[in-house]
Design an enzyme around this catalytic site. Structure first.
Site, mmCIF file in Angstrom:
data_model
loop_
_atom_site.group_PDB
_atom_site.id
_atom_site.type_symbol
_atom_site.label_atom_id
_atom_site.label_comp_id
_atom_site.label_asym_id
_atom_site.label_seq_id
_atom_site.Cartn_x
_atom_site.Cartn_y
_atom_site.Cartn_z
ATOM 1 C CB SER A 1 6.155 1.003 8.450
ATOM 2 O OG SER A 1 7.237 1.506 9.156
ATOM 3 C CD GLU B 1 4.985 3.429 -3.756
ATOM 4 O OE1 GLU B 1 3.698 3.259 -3.179
ATOM 5 O OE2 GLU B 1 5.094 4.451 -4.316
ATOM 6 C CB CYS C 1 3.245 -3.777 1.112
ATOM 7 S SG CYS C 1 3.802 -4.427 -0.614
ATOM 8 C CD GLU D 1 1.230 -2.688 6.984
ATOM 9 O OE1 GLU D 1 1.889 -1.898 7.727
ATOM 10 O OE2 GLU D 1 1.253 -3.024 5.851
#
Ligand code: NAD
Length: 541
Positions: A266, A293, A327, A425
């Protein structure tokens, strides 16, 4: 050392097993799953090649059956972090001196072990621990991981082959040294392939690694270490520890020999670690490489010319496969008024046929979200949408944690383009749709670009080439992986190098040469065959 300029086998994507009902491959995988499910596994840390056990054992419960226990893993403390760093540093010299062909052979062998004898085991471990169905496990823990290993070997040789030109009388060379010190890999729960790739690609380039997997991925992490061991990875090159993330980061990132961070997870966690690296910058021997990432809020925007059935299918697959815990999962959609009724009807029809349940039954398309926290988080978004004046749950909304953490495929429709579920998210099977006026296409493109801090993946659906071109330009920086008339998930190694920018990461594209370049430090070597013997240049007369 090498006495040949060898060529590695040409990398090709691993074919995906279909696991069609009644096939021998589905029977074999489900049999392995059942056996592992009934067994009890004891998962140690692996430090310097030794299995390390502690008194602090943590139980592993499959997310789709949280009362069942499949085993335990051994949780370590800061002494284990220290031991892992020391083991990595102790392995460094010998590993660094090994020729690249030997390193390549280890990882090519690991790929073949996963493609063959370990395929069922690593898939079943991913199914049990991470609640992936047969198809999701296959495309992740078998195929993507095999692809990472084989393609990275090829990319490594491309990097080594990149050499400078030389003038007459001189030979210039580039040598791609591993980083000085040790590297740190911190990996997420949601992809077995990522968790293996992060430490292994650094090791492939000659580095030694301390690897901290997610606690929620311990089962498949153990299989990865089994494979690496059988493939011949020397002791200490990759050291796997199960320890507290924050404390481990504080210890590792304060070490003077810390040389590089390879993170996936995250955004907030990554930002915290970057800050720690900044705070420690005076202590390091070299400037560390930082690759991360991170999160996403991935979009699908449809133009009025879009094929409605294709949009609906992309949304169903993109938002609900692996419970929206990719993701890259589609989590916000922008649909024009003129086609929304058709898209919604097609989605309703498809979602009505989706079965939700245990991974043991391959006909379940949706399985459990990873843990109670995730379940409560998803339920919270659904409950608040049900009570909101500017949003409503138009499809799904059911949550059931009596056996496993099941959240049913859900669509929230909002009239507020900044409603919480279209901006944040969630990491669950919840898609938020904003319906825009057809005349507002250009403005909606701007909205898509500006709504979220993330820029990971996104799709445009249109049959109109001018509209596609407009979206292509307007959303240039809104996604690191951009799809035209396709869902925003399912990137394939070697085909769509993966990664996003803005708050989604450093965009170093996992499974590409770009990423591997981060784990080497080039040395330029110039050799002059007949050196000058007088300081005077001709211009001095
Ligand atoms: P997470 O950030 O909770 O955990 C990732 C890793 O960091 C785990 O190993 C965890 O133990 C560790 N960690 C947790 N807190 C830490 C701390 N304070 N300091 C150091 N390490 C810490 O992420 P997750 O829930 O495992 O994975 C989901 C997240 O990962 C989502 O945000 C998703 O978007 C992202 N993700 C991104 C990509 C990508 O390629 N961009 C791929 C997969 C997952």
């Amino acid at each position: 050392m090498s006495k040949a300029i060898s060529q590695v086998p040409f990398a090709q994507n691993e074919p995906v097993n279909s696991y069609a009902p009644g096939s021998a491959e589905v029977k074999s995988l489900i049999d392995t799953y059942k056996k592992m499910y009934a067994d009890s596994i004891d998962i140690p840390m692996v430090i310097g090649g030794k299995e390390v056990r502690t008194d602090n054992k943590v139980a592993i419960h499959p997310p789709h059956d949280h009362q069942h226990t499949v085993g335990t893993f051994h949780y370590g403390d800061m002494s284990h972090v220290e031991a892992a760093i020391n083991a990595a540093l102790a392995a460094k010299k010998q590993w660094n001196e090994l020729g690249w062909e030997q390193r390549a052979a280890i990882f090519l062998k690991a790929a073949d072990l996963i493609a063959g004898p370990y395929r069922d085991r690593i898939n079943a471990a991913t199914m049990i621990g991470q609640s992936k169905n047969v198809h999701q496990a296959e495309i992740d823990s078998a195929c993507e991981l095999i692809d990472f290993l084989r393609f990275n070997v090829e990319f490594m040789t491309e990097i080594y082959s990149e050499q400078p030109i030389s003038d007459a009388g001189v030979w210039n060379r580039s040598e791609y040294r591993p980083l000085e010190g040790f590297c740190f890999a911190v990996t997420p729960f949601n992809f077995t392939a990522i968790s293996a790739n992060l430490p292994s690609c650094m090791a492939m380039m000659g580095n030694v690694v301390v690897w901290k997997p997610s606690d929620k991925q311990a089962y498949s992490a153990q299989v990865i270490m089994e494979v690496f061991k059988e493939a011949g990875l020397p002791d200490g090159v990759i050291n796997m520890i199960f320890t507290d993330g924050a404390e481990t980061a504080a210890k590792v990132l304060a070490h003077p020999e810390f040389a590089g961070l390879h993170f996936t997870g995250s955004t907030k966690v990554f930002q915290g670690m970057w800050k720690m690296i900044g705070d420690n910058i005076h202590n390091y021997r070299s400037y560390p490489r930082i690759v991360g990432e991170t999160g996403g809020k991935d979009f699908v925007i449809a133009h009025p010319s879009a094929d409605t059935q294709a949009v609906a299918t992309a949304l169903v697959r993109g938002a609900y496969e692996y419970q929206g815990q990719k993701c890259s999962a589609a989590s916000r959609a922008y649909i024009p008024q003129s086609i929304w009724a058709e898209v919604k009807a097609a989605m309703e029809e498809q979602i009505a046929t989706i079965k939700v349940g245990s991974v043991e039954d391959p006909s379940n398309f949706v399985n459990a979200v990873i843990d109670r926290n995730s379940f409560e988080k998803c339920k919270g978004y659904i409950d608040r949408a049900q009570a909101a004046s500017d949003a409503q749950v138009v499809i799904g909304g059911k949550c059931d944690d009596s056996v496993g953490y099941f959240v049913y495929p859900t669509v929230i429709e909002t009239t507020n383009p900044h409603y919480e579920s279209i901006e944040q998210e969630i990491f669950g099977p919840i898609l938020t749709v904003y319906v825009y006026e057809d005349s507002q296409w250009a403005e909606t493109l701007e909205l898509v670009d500006a709504t979220s801090p993330y820029a990971l993946t996104g799709s445009v659906f249109s049959q109109d080439r001018y509209a596609i071109n407009e979206a292509y330009k307007a959303l240039e920086n809104a996604a690191g992986n951009f799809y035209i008339n396709d869902k925003p998930t399912g990137a394939v190694v070697g085909q769509q190098p993966f990664g996003g920018s803005r708050a989604s990461g450093t965009n170093d594209k996992a499974g590409s040469k770009m990423n591997l370049l981060r784990w080497v430090s080039a040395r330029s070597v110039k050799e002059t065959f007949v050196p000058a013997k007088d300081y005077k240049y001709p211009y001095l007369g």
